[in-house]
Every structure is written in structure tokens, then in C-alpha cells.
Write an enzyme that holds these catalytic residues in place. Sequence first.
Site, PDB file in Angstrom:
ATOM      1  N   ASP A   1       0.821  -1.264   0.162  1.00 36.41           N
ATOM      2  CA  ASP A   1      -0.121   0.004   0.031  1.00 36.41           C
ATOM      3  C   ASP A   1       0.696   1.293  -0.044  1.00 36.41           C
ATOM      4  O   ASP A   1       2.181   1.226   0.333  1.00 36.41           O
ATOM      5  CB  ASP A   1      -1.004   0.196   1.195  1.00 36.41           C
ATOM      6  CG  ASP A   1      -2.206  -0.918   1.182  1.00 36.41           C
ATOM      7  OD1 ASP A   1      -2.455  -1.218   0.066  1.00 36.41           O
ATOM      8  OD2 ASP A   1      -2.638  -1.138   2.112  1.00 36.41           O
TER       9      ASP A   1
ATOM     10  N   LYS B   1      -3.624   3.211  -3.059  1.00 35.00           N
ATOM     11  CA  LYS B   1      -4.829   4.007  -3.438  1.00 35.00           C
ATOM     12  C   LYS B   1      -4.465   5.330  -2.919  1.00 35.00           C
ATOM     13  O   LYS B   1      -4.038   5.606  -1.571  1.00 35.00           O
ATOM     14  CB  LYS B   1      -5.834   3.537  -2.810  1.00 35.00           C
ATOM     15  CG  LYS B   1      -6.102   2.051  -3.332  1.00 35.00           C
ATOM     16  CD  LYS B   1      -7.453   1.291  -2.524  1.00 35.00           C
ATOM     17  CE  LYS B   1      -7.089   0.670  -1.501  1.00 35.00           C
ATOM     18  NZ  LYS B   1      -7.968  -0.246  -0.958  1.00 35.00           N
TER      19      LYS B   1
ATOM     20  N   MET C   1      -7.929   9.200   8.740  1.00 29.72           N
ATOM     21  CA  MET C   1      -8.587   9.718   7.509  1.00 29.72           C
ATOM     22  C   MET C   1      -9.448  10.788   7.791  1.00 29.72           C
ATOM     23  O   MET C   1     -10.823  10.754   7.466  1.00 29.72           O
ATOM     24  CB  MET C   1      -9.294   8.179   6.869  1.00 29.72           C
ATOM     25  CG  MET C   1      -8.551   7.107   6.625  1.00 29.72           C
ATOM     26  SD  MET C   1      -9.613   5.863   5.991  1.00 29.72           S
ATOM     27  CE  MET C   1      -9.993   4.999   7.495  1.00 29.72           C
TER      28      MET C   1
HETATM   29  N1  SAH Z   1      -4.231   0.388   9.262  1.00 28.94           N
HETATM   30  C1  SAH Z   1      -3.744   1.823   9.148  1.00 28.94           C
HETATM   31  C2  SAH Z   1      -4.584   2.728   9.156  1.00 28.94           C
HETATM   32  C3  SAH Z   1      -5.132   2.890   7.588  1.00 28.94           C
HETATM   33  S1  SAH Z   1      -6.393   4.076   7.323  1.00 28.94           S
HETATM   34  C4  SAH Z   1      -3.082   1.770  10.633  1.00 28.94           C
HETATM   35  O1  SAH Z   1      -3.184   0.965  11.652  1.00 28.94           O
HETATM   36  O2  SAH Z   1      -2.393   2.812  10.851  1.00 28.94           O
HETATM   37  C5  SAH Z   1      -5.331   5.349   6.620  1.00 28.94           C
HETATM   38  C6  SAH Z   1      -5.015   6.560   7.665  1.00 28.94           C
HETATM   39  O3  SAH Z   1      -4.056   6.291   8.648  1.00 28.94           O
HETATM   40  C7  SAH Z   1      -4.650   7.721   7.134  1.00 28.94           C
HETATM   41  O4  SAH Z   1      -5.579   8.416   6.446  1.00 28.94           O
HETATM   42  C8  SAH Z   1      -4.060   8.589   8.215  1.00 28.94           C
HETATM   43  O5  SAH Z   1      -5.173   8.803   8.986  1.00 28.94           O
HETATM   44  C9  SAH Z   1      -3.567   7.191   9.000  1.00 28.94           C
HETATM   45  N2  SAH Z   1      -1.872   7.413   8.778  1.00 28.94           N
HETATM   46  C10 SAH Z   1      -1.317   5.949   8.432  1.00 28.94           C
HETATM   47  N3  SAH Z   1      -0.076   6.490   8.273  1.00 28.94           N
HETATM   48  C11 SAH Z   1       0.167   7.538   8.765  1.00 28.94           C
HETATM   49  C12 SAH Z   1       1.407   8.392   8.588  1.00 28.94           C
HETATM   50  N4  SAH Z   1       2.644   8.018   8.530  1.00 28.94           N
HETATM   51  N5  SAH Z   1       1.316   9.751   8.929  1.00 28.94           N
HETATM   52  C13 SAH Z   1      -0.052  10.252   9.323  1.00 28.94           C
HETATM   53  N6  SAH Z   1      -1.214   9.307   9.276  1.00 28.94           N
HETATM   54  C14 SAH Z   1      -0.971   8.102   9.034  1.00 28.94           C
END
Ligand code: SAH
Length: 258
Positions: A35, A57, A168
Site C-alpha cells: 500500500d 490507493k 482519515m
Molecule cells: N491500518 C492503518 C490505518 C489505515 S487508514 C493503521 O493501523 O495505521 C489510513 C489513515 O491512517 C490515514 O488516512 C491517516 O489518518 C493514518 N496514517 C497512516 N500512516 C500515517 C502516517 N505515516 N502519518 C500520518 N497519518 C498516517
Amino acid sequence: MTGRVTLVGGGPGTDDLLTVAAVRALAAADVVLYDRLAPHARLAEHAPNAELIDVGKRPGHHAIPQSEIEALIVGHAEAGARVVRLKGGDPYVLGRGSEEVLACHRAGIPVEVVPGVTSAVAVPAAAGIPLTHRGVSHLFTVVSGHAPLTEAELTHLAGLGGTIVVLMGVSALPSLTAGLARAGLDAEMPVAIIERGFQAGQRTTTGTLSDIVGAAGRAQVASPAVVVIGEVVRLAHDGEADSLALIDRAARLAAVFP
Ligand code: SAH
């Protein structure tokens, strides 16, 4: 011979936060489907024998639909490959991991899950924000900003009195903050938005429930970002220069919220 699938949580985007199990799974992989938010800068080193497939995506530009990603996972495994599905954060936190596990089960393909460090916890930490602190907050709730919260959900969230973490949440920020204010959350409640955690350009924008939308607009805050709403934001620390002020703030906060 059928292959197998390992759904790997890659953490919030830096190699440092890959688990040992994640590194092992990558080293043994024939195919890696990754991803956008998974750590992929040095994927060729971690998975030297694997075909690397970007299924990333972008918000608004769904490069590859979820059903096609699932078909790719299953297809490669049916062709005999050891497939690693590398996801950002933890696969089971707002990441559709469970849908991919079900797709493997439907196809009769062995699948296992390697948990990852979720951005919900790690990205606030990157900005020096603890999600709990004795006497200040003893619970946190992780919510998705993808779909609007119902009035009932907003009322529960505002009434819980703990830390709220939104993933998100950039586009939803105006409706979310307005909804929480309507539900009775204090207009002065601190809010922090941390963009691009652990990446070059990591940045924190802070404000209160009533003025964070303006601050985010001026700063042109963009996804990916984690939003933290709660008194713990006052405990943010990203160095040692402000030790005394921090210790003092923590003591005063803990006295206010026994
Ligand atoms: N499964 C993932 C979340 C997926 S949804 C987890 O456990 O982290 C995707 C969201 O995660 C993004 O829209 C943002 O809100 C957050 N996110 C993921 N990586 C990030 C990063 N390095 N910095 C800031 N937000 C992040």
C-alpha cells in the site's frame, strides 16, 4: 501447489517500525503487494526475491479497487507464490485486512496475519503526544473520518471524556469538530493534527476544537494525517528543552482531572 498469504502490518511508514516477524515474512516472499502508506522505500532490500506490486490507493483516486486487490492476492497464491500483503499500520485497524483474510478463506488459501504498529498510536507518539496519562486521560477511542459519525456516536464520544484519535480525518475535520461541539465537547479542547508521521515533512498543527479548522486551512493540512482531540495534547513534548514546563503542565492537568 498452492502458495500462502501473509497479511503483514508494516507500521506507519518507516522501516524502523517493521516488526521482526514482518521482516522475516518479507525475506521469504515471492510476491509483495504493498500500500501507499506501508513502508516501501527499501522494499527491494527486505524482499530481494520478490516481485513488488504497488496497489497503493490515493484518496479520491482509487488506483486499484479492493476487489481487484483481493483477486491479485488470491491469484498469486493459487499460482503457488508466497504472497505478502504489506499494509500500513496494523491490518485490522481501519485497513480492510479482515476482508482480505476472508477472500483467502473463500479461495481455500492458507493465510496468517502479522500485526503491525498502528498509526493511531505511533503517529501521535512521533509528535510527542501520549494518548493516556494518569489523571488526565485513561482511555482513547480510534475513529474513522471516512464516513460521517451519527449524532448518537458524537454524543457518546463527547461524553466519554477520553482521548479521540481520528484516522482519515482531514476532509471530515469541519463536520467532525462541529459535531463534537454540538454534542457538548468543550470548545477549548486541544486538538493536534500530525501529518506524514515518521516521514520527511512530518508536521504538527495545533489548535482547539473551535479554531482548528481555521488553523488547518491556513497550514493547508493534507492527508495522511492523524487527528488527536483531548487534554493529552497539552502534554506534547518533542525535546528536552521544555522539561520543566512540561512537568509543571502535567502536574496541573492531573490535578484538574483527578
Ligand atoms: N491500518 C492503518 C490505518 C489505515 S487508514 C493503521 O493501523 O495505521 C489510513 C489513515 O491512517 C490515514 O488516512 C491517516 O489518518 C493514518 N496514517 C497512516 N500512516 C500515517 C502516517 N505515516 N502519518 C500520518 N497519518 C498516517
